[in-house]
Design a protein around this motif. Structure first.
Motif, PDB file in Angstrom:
ATOM      1  N   HIS A   4       1.144  -1.075  -0.092  1.00  0.00           N
ATOM      2  CA  HIS A   4      -0.164   0.115   0.219  1.00  0.00           C
ATOM      3  C   HIS A   4       0.691   1.383   0.029  1.00  0.00           C
ATOM      4  N   LEU A   5       1.851   1.275   0.655  1.00  0.00           N
ATOM      5  CA  LEU A   5       2.841   2.569   0.824  1.00  0.00           C
ATOM      6  C   LEU A   5       3.368   2.669  -0.355  1.00  0.00           C
ATOM      7  N   LEU A   6       3.908   1.747  -1.075  1.00  0.00           N
ATOM      8  CA  LEU A   6       4.462   1.757  -2.492  1.00  0.00           C
ATOM      9  C   LEU A   6       3.327   2.227  -3.474  1.00  0.00           C
ATOM     10  N   TRP A   7       2.063   1.897  -3.239  1.00  0.00           N
ATOM     11  CA  TRP A   7       1.107   2.415  -4.464  1.00  0.00           C
ATOM     12  C   TRP A   7       0.676   3.912  -3.800  1.00  0.00           C
ATOM     13  N   LEU A   8       0.719   4.349  -2.546  1.00  0.00           N
ATOM     14  CA  LEU A   8       0.490   5.799  -2.432  1.00  0.00           C
ATOM     15  C   LEU A   8       1.660   6.511  -2.921  1.00  0.00           C
ATOM     16  N   GLY A   9       2.809   6.070  -2.775  1.00  0.00           N
ATOM     17  CA  GLY A   9       3.750   6.818  -3.450  1.00  0.00           C
ATOM     18  C   GLY A   9       3.738   7.229  -4.879  1.00  0.00           C
ATOM     19  N   ILE A  10       3.212   6.022  -5.544  1.00  0.00           N
ATOM     20  CA  ILE A  10       3.212   6.381  -6.927  1.00  0.00           C
ATOM     21  C   ILE A  10       1.843   6.997  -7.474  1.00  0.00           C
ATOM     22  N   LEU A  11       0.998   6.898  -6.624  1.00  0.00           N
ATOM     23  CA  LEU A  11      -0.295   7.964  -6.891  1.00  0.00           C
ATOM     24  C   LEU A  11       0.171   9.342  -6.769  1.00  0.00           C
ATOM     25  N   ALA A  12       0.807   9.486  -5.591  1.00  0.00           N
ATOM     26  CA  ALA A  12       1.294  10.909  -5.352  1.00  0.00           C
ATOM     27  C   ALA A  12       2.442  11.389  -6.493  1.00  0.00           C
ATOM     28  N   LYS A  13       3.096  10.561  -7.020  1.00  0.00           N
ATOM     29  CA  LYS A  13       4.175  10.953  -8.271  1.00  0.00           C
ATOM     30  C   LYS A  13       3.227  11.281  -9.324  1.00  0.00           C
ATOM     31  N   HIS A  14       2.251  10.438  -9.607  1.00  0.00           N
ATOM     32  CA  HIS A  14       1.621  10.948 -10.926  1.00  0.00           C
ATOM     33  C   HIS A  14       0.561  12.123 -10.929  1.00  0.00           C
ATOM     34  N   VAL A  15       0.470  12.383  -9.369  1.00  0.00           N
ATOM     35  CA  VAL A  15      -0.633  13.545  -9.306  1.00  0.00           C
ATOM     36  C   VAL A  15       0.461  14.863  -9.099  1.00  0.00           C
ATOM     37  N   GLY A  16       1.965  14.658  -9.013  1.00  0.00           N
ATOM     38  CA  GLY A  16       2.656  15.692  -9.013  1.00  0.00           C
ATOM     39  C   GLY A  16       3.335  16.083  -8.087  1.00  0.00           C
ATOM     40  N   LEU A  17       2.818  15.221  -6.837  1.00  0.00           N
ATOM     41  CA  LEU A  17       3.539  15.478  -5.551  1.00  0.00           C
ATOM     42  C   LEU A  17       4.747  14.761  -5.320  1.00  0.00           C
ATOM     43  N   GLU A  18       6.003  14.891  -5.926  1.00  0.00           N
ATOM     44  CA  GLU A  18       7.315  14.106  -5.838  1.00  0.00           C
ATOM     45  C   GLU A  18       7.413  13.942  -4.444  1.00  0.00           C
ATOM     46  N   THR A  19       7.503  15.034  -3.600  1.00  0.00           N
ATOM     47  CA  THR A  19       7.996  15.091  -2.085  1.00  0.00           C
ATOM     48  C   THR A  19       7.086  13.819  -1.366  1.00  0.00           C
ATOM     49  N   VAL A  20       5.823  13.691  -1.611  1.00  0.00           N
ATOM     50  CA  VAL A  20       5.199  12.673  -0.984  1.00  0.00           C
ATOM     51  C   VAL A  20       5.497  11.433  -1.354  1.00  0.00           C
ATOM     52  N   PHE A  21       6.022  11.173  -2.556  1.00  0.00           N
ATOM     53  CA  PHE A  21       6.431   9.860  -3.019  1.00  0.00           C
ATOM     54  C   PHE A  21       7.733   9.740  -2.335  1.00  0.00           C
ATOM     55  N   LEU A  27       7.392  29.578 -16.800  1.00  0.00           N
ATOM     56  CA  LEU A  27       8.129  28.405 -16.822  1.00  0.00           C
ATOM     57  C   LEU A  27       8.024  26.931 -16.730  1.00  0.00           C
ATOM     58  N   LYS A  28       6.698  26.922 -16.570  1.00  0.00           N
ATOM     59  CA  LYS A  28       6.031  25.297 -16.765  1.00  0.00           C
ATOM     60  C   LYS A  28       6.806  24.702 -15.504  1.00  0.00           C
ATOM     61  N   ARG A  29       6.944  25.200 -14.492  1.00  0.00           N
ATOM     62  CA  ARG A  29       7.471  24.464 -13.274  1.00  0.00           C
ATOM     63  C   ARG A  29       6.656  23.604 -12.565  1.00  0.00           C
ATOM     64  N   ASP A  30       6.947  22.901 -11.394  1.00  0.00           N
ATOM     65  CA  ASP A  30       6.210  21.924 -10.790  1.00  0.00           C
ATOM     66  C   ASP A  30       4.706  22.066 -10.776  1.00  0.00           C
ATOM     67  N   PRO A  31       4.199  22.985  -9.769  1.00  0.00           N
ATOM     68  CA  PRO A  31       2.687  23.016  -9.648  1.00  0.00           C
ATOM     69  C   PRO A  31       1.958  23.132 -11.267  1.00  0.00           C
ATOM     70  N   LEU A  32       2.538  23.670 -12.311  1.00  0.00           N
ATOM     71  CA  LEU A  32       1.987  24.083 -13.332  1.00  0.00           C
ATOM     72  C   LEU A  32       2.594  23.558 -14.794  1.00  0.00           C
ATOM     73  N   ASP A  33       3.182  22.348 -14.177  1.00  0.00           N
ATOM     74  CA  ASP A  33       3.937  21.682 -15.212  1.00  0.00           C
ATOM     75  C   ASP A  33       3.091  20.883 -16.227  1.00  0.00           C
ATOM     76  N   ILE A  34       1.837  21.108 -16.430  1.00  0.00           N
ATOM     77  CA  ILE A  34       0.937  20.294 -17.216  1.00  0.00           C
ATOM     78  C   ILE A  34       1.388  20.265 -18.452  1.00  0.00           C
ATOM     79  N   PRO A  35       2.015  21.144 -19.479  1.00  0.00           N
ATOM     80  CA  PRO A  35       2.585  20.551 -20.840  1.00  0.00           C
ATOM     81  C   PRO A  35       3.544  19.828 -20.763  1.00  0.00           C
ATOM     82  N   SER A  36       4.194  19.441 -19.546  1.00  0.00           N
ATOM     83  CA  SER A  36       5.451  18.648 -19.916  1.00  0.00           C
ATOM     84  C   SER A  36       5.385  17.593 -18.682  1.00  0.00           C
TER      85      SER A  36
END
Lengths: 360, 310, 147, 151
Positions: A107-124, B195-204
């Motif tokens: 589950h922790l693995l999956w939660l990290g990957i979902l956060a990664k795909h939503v843009g929350l690298e830090t949570v991943f 700059l298309k940086r992280d919170p708004l990096d939708i194009p990339s």
């Protein structure tokens, strides 16, 4: 609006494993999708017939890297039922402990990957850093981070010494605090809720029609959990809460896995508390008498079903494995219709795909 | 003599080499900060330089059917646009070319890379590049209007459209960030969008459109694009530092440079923190926030500045 | 003389900035999660200048995991063809090295070297993150030596 | 909580539904198995679902038994608190089974898998591309190829 088809091809950053999907979209709306599995089909059911039961335990462990222990446990339960031997209680408790630890790490693995795909690298990064603790326990106990070779027919391969038990208790304690951190990120992180709330809701009828199992079903309010409904030995003596959420959208699927992780950690503690002493394994004959058996257990992604038929020799006559991802995958085209193109990662990650399980 | 001086300005100081060095330094600081936010160690100091040289040493593949002349020219055009934009920005009070209205010129030159990014998406005929290019234009409208409105706030307060004039007028009135904190925040959001940086990096966003418009670019062209992104960031940071944090031209050059560097570092920290903390929004959510929240806020800010100024 | 200097700087740059892409050709995803582990704080390969890329066009090193199944075979070849040279292939885990426990199945071809020229083999089932880092470090030294 | 079903009432209900009697197959541990004629499959599943609320189809197992040469046996594993399986067998030469996709849409992947691995054709559903086997697979259903596997 002209209709174009996006191929989410065998290789895509969204998928850890190869799966090819044709998603046809109009503008920013998704109309439908078609799936093509088979990239990871290694014909394990056929390979299992050419090997003895003892060798099969190692083969079955390689069906899926994340839930390998649940597979070997179910297979060993099947063979032990055919042999009619009784596994010592301490071995059962160790098996249950490893199952729950694997659920936490999955589950922790999956939660990290979902956060990664939503843009929350830090949570991943933070989630996967916490997950290392669970891997440390499994490595400290069995020597293997991912596939642990913990099971053998008739019991478990190792015993827990005093220091190992102390290490487990200490790490589980640490994990509980860190999972608490992940939980409040998921519960009150506005951007994550904005991306997942109300996305691809799944109704109870759909769950029942597609026979969906595991967290995806529980997130829509269907109350099934094999650890309570059809338990194998230690689970009937353990009490734990089965969590269900009513609304069944991507956010519910996220929250339910976080809550289940915490529940599993609590379960680990009760297992460590109630762990009896005694032998860890019992001698099992090489040849299995003729018979058939069906065993089920609760993998991190849902119900795993094993059908095993033996013909008296030391090789199985027929082995059928049904993994939970196959059931959940049949719901995917239904979920993908009528969502936003930008929601595809959230929906795809929401189902916690394990293609290696689905393809066998 | 004038020619050599001009050449020096063009190639060395505020021109090419200074901005490239600043761009690489910015990328390193940004990645290091991001890594430290995530409990990681982060890359060594020479990493951006190594990336750039490696990209130049790579083979140049062109997908058949793509317009290769256009694809080679686009990164160069946007690079030159961003470099010229960097010439007009006063660095710690020193500015060789400054004329009335250079704020508008800089805004235009800074938007050229976004359009070039869109054209690059169309030129390299992949499905993901098309999607990425289309999204970059969609995003362009939702952050550019509020950015222009908020940028004109300091111009109104200083009563002039030349950046040098604006930053010098902050001497007597005090730094504009004190008077327009909301303006500063909106400008930072606009810069992140540009700059298309992280919170708004939708194009990339790698999980949705693989590499955005740059999916098909390899080798030197990709290197130029990375350079454009970095220098655009540096120019944007210098712009914000001059418009809102005016302390840098108070005293003689030496402490002014020190203060200016500190201001820029502060803006970089703000950028890295936002990219580490926020999740990526959906394109329609961004458009909604852009028009429903950012534009009214910036109009409010501008109105407040005008009322207060009169 | 100038040529040698340029060659040396190119090699230095390629050694210090390896962009990695990962493709699973039929494995049990045990090695895949260990590759993803490399990005996380405990192992953090970014300090070696290695980043995980998403598009084959941007990548230098192809990390393959899993025995090559018939269905995944041409996908693998497409990715390798899209990568700009100089490019390297690293076979991660016993499956992609020799097909390991799945060899002998009708739908499995065996190791990755049936299809691609492999530079570094990393055994292990699943391979440990330290093993992958060791493999990548040896790849860097090999690049520095100019193979 | 999932309500337990008494297996005898199930057999009684099925028998008066389809007329002929079907004897339970005792050989399976942990499951209550029932051998039913092929053409009554749909009505039996409808009985299970409507009268007993047993909707959850775990999977479909296809196999050949040594003591029943020339026949492919399909086992439909249901689950309601405990396992219930319906066993039907079809001739090996031309295995034909009516698809239950209309009753349970979750059975789609299981039917396609059995069709590919055992060559069983499911009538009443549209043709679908291969699910698990590679595209260029021309060696026929892997589990049926007796001659290759023995060499």
């Amino acid at each position: 609006m002209n209709k174009i088809t996006i191929p989410i091809g065998p290789h895509h950053p969204l998928l850890k494993e190869p799966l090819s999907m044709k998603i046809d979209i109009a503008g920013e709306r998704v109309l439908g999708a078609s799936l093509r599995l088979g990239y990871v089909h290694r014909g394990i059911e056929k390979l299992a017939l050419e090997r003895t039961y003892v060798q099969d335990v190692h083969l079955i462990e390689r069906i899926c890297g994340i839930c390998s222990h649940v597979h070997t446990t179910t297979f060993c339960l099947a063979v032990e039922a055919l042999l009619g031997i009784e596994v010592p209680p301490r071995a059962q408790y160790i098996r249950a402990l490893m199952c729950e630890l694997e659920r936490v790490h999955s589950h922790l693995l999956w939660l990290g990957i979902l956060a990664k795909h939503v843009g929350l690298e830090t949570v991943f990064m933070h989630t996967w850093h916490d997950r290392e603790l669970a891997l440390d326990i499994m490595e400290g106990v069995s020597g293997g981070r991912v596939s642990h070779a913990a099971n053998q027919i008739g019991g478990v391969r190792f015993d827990l010494s005093e220091e190992q038990e102390a290490m487990i208790r200490e790490n589980v304690e640490k994990l509980k605090t860190q999972v608490g951190g992940v939980l409040d990120v998921i519960e009150n992180e506005p951007a994550l809720r904005a991306r997942t709330q109300g996305v691809a809701p799944v109704s109870v009828e759909l769950i029942k029609d597609y026979c969906v199992v595991g967290p995806v079903a529980r997130a829509s309010g269907v109350d099934i959990d094999l650890r309570r409904d059809d338990p194998w030995p230690p689970y009937d003596q353990l009490d734990f809460k089965v969590i269900t959420l009513p609304d069944g959208d991507a956010w519910a699927r996220t929250l339910i896995r976080a809550l289940e992780t915490r529940e599993s950690l609590r379960l680990c503690e009760t297992i460590m508390h109630k762990m009896p002493d005694g032998p860890v394994t019992v001698r099992a004959p090489r040849k299995v008498p003729e018979g058939e058996v069906v065993t089920r257990s609760e993998a991190p992604r849902g119900e795993v079903v094993y059908y095993l038929r033996s013909n008296g020799s030391d090789k199985p006559a027929r082995l059928k494995v049904r993994t939970p991802t196959l059931a959940v995958l049949s719901l995917l085209p239904e979920q993908l219709s009528a969502i936003h193109v930008a929601d595809i990662p959230v929906v795809l990650a929401g189902i916690d795909l394990c293609i290696a399980c689905a393809d066998r | 003599m004038q020619f050599i001086k001009g050449l020096f300005f063009l190639l060395i100081f505020p021109g090419l080499s200074f901005q490239v060095v600043c761009g690489l330094a910015f990328e390193w600081i940004d990645r290091k900060l991001l890594a430290r936010f995530q409990r990681r160690v982060g890359p060594p100091w020479y990493q951006p330089l190594a990336d750039l040289i490696k990209l130049f040493s790579k083979e140049d593949i062109m997908p058949e059917g793509a317009y290769d002349l256009v694809e080679t020219l686009l990164p160069l055009i946007s690079l030159s646009a961003v470099l010229t934009a960097g010439l007009y920005i006063p660095i710690a009070g020193f500015t060789p070319f400054s004329f009335e209205g250079d704020l508008i010129v800089i805004q235009f030159l800074m938007s050229v890379p976004t359009l070039a990014y869109y054209l690059a998406g169309i030129a390299s005929v992949g499905i993901y590049s098309l999607l990425g290019g289309g999204r970059s234009l969609l995003q362009f409208f939702s952050y550019e209007v509020p950015l222009l409105i908020t940028i004109s706030g300091p111009a109104v307060m200083a009563g002039s459209w030349s950046i040098a004039e604006i930053s010098r007028s902050q001497l007597d009135q005090g730094p504009f960030i004190v008077f327009q904190p909301l303006g500063f925040i909106l400008a930072v959001v606009g810069l992140i969008g540009k700059l298309k940086r992280d919170p708004l990096d939708i194009p990339s966003a790698s999980s949705e459109v693989v590499g955005g418009s740059l999916t098909e670019f390899t080798g030197a062209k990709l290197g130029f694009w990375h350079l454009v992104m970095n220098i655009q960031a540096v120019v944007g940071i210098f712009l914000l530092a001059n418009l809102y944090l005016g302390w840098s031209n108070i005293t003689s050059p030496l402490p002014a440079i020190g203060i200016f560097v500190l201001e820029c570092l502060a803006v970089v920290v703000v950028l890295s923190a936002t990219s580490a903390v926020f999740a990526r929004l959906r394109i329609d959510q961004l458009a909604g926030i852009g028009w429903k929240i950012l534009v009214p806020l910036s109009l409010l800010q501008l109105g407040f500045v005008i009322l207060m100024g009169v | 003389m100038i040529r040698k200097l340029i060659e040396k700087t190119y090699r230095w740059a390629q050694k210090n900035s390896l962009w990695v892409i990962h493709y699973n050709t039929g494995g049990c995803n045990g090695c895949d999660i260990e590759i993803l582990d490399l990005l996380t704080p405990r192992y953090d390969i970014e300090r070696l200048g290695i980043i995980a890329e998403s598009s084959p066009r941007h990548a230098d090193v192809l990390l393959c995991t899993g025995p090559v199944t018939l269905q995944a075979k041409d996908g693998l070849w497409q990715i390798y063809a899209q990568m700009p040279s100089p490019k390297w292939v690293v076979a991660v885990g016993s499956c992609s090295t020799t097909g390991a426990v799945f060899s002998g199945s009708d739908t499995v071809l065996g190791g990755v070297d049936h299809i691609l020229p492999v530079d570094i083999y990393i055994p292990g089932c699943p391979v440990r993150p330290e093993g992958i880092i060791e493999g990548l470090v040896q790849l860097r030294e090999r690049i520095a030596r100019g193979e | 909580m999932v309500n337990e079903i008494n297996f005898d009432t199930v057999i009684a209900a099925i028998e008066d539904e389809i007329g002929c009697d079907c004897e339970p197959y005792g050989g399976m541990i942990n499951e209550e198995a029932l051998r039913i004629p092929v053409d009554h499959l749909q009505s039996v599943i409808r009985v299970l679902r409507d009268q007993f609320g047993c909707y959850h189809l775990s999977t479909i197992t296809a196999q050949e038994r040594e003591n029943q040469p020339g026949e492919v046996e399909l086992i439909y594993h249901f689950w309601q608190g405990k396992g219930i399986s319906l066993m039907i067998s079809v001739p090996l030469e031309s295995p034909q089974v009516e698809s239950i996709l209309s009753l349970i849409s979750g059975a789609d992947f299981y039917e396609r898998e059995v069709a590919e691995l055992y060559g069983v054709t499911f009538t009443g559903r549209e043709e679908t591309p291969p699910l698990l086997l590679p595209d260029n697979w021309d060696l026929g259903p892997p589990f049926i190829r007796r001659e290759e596997t023995d060499e």
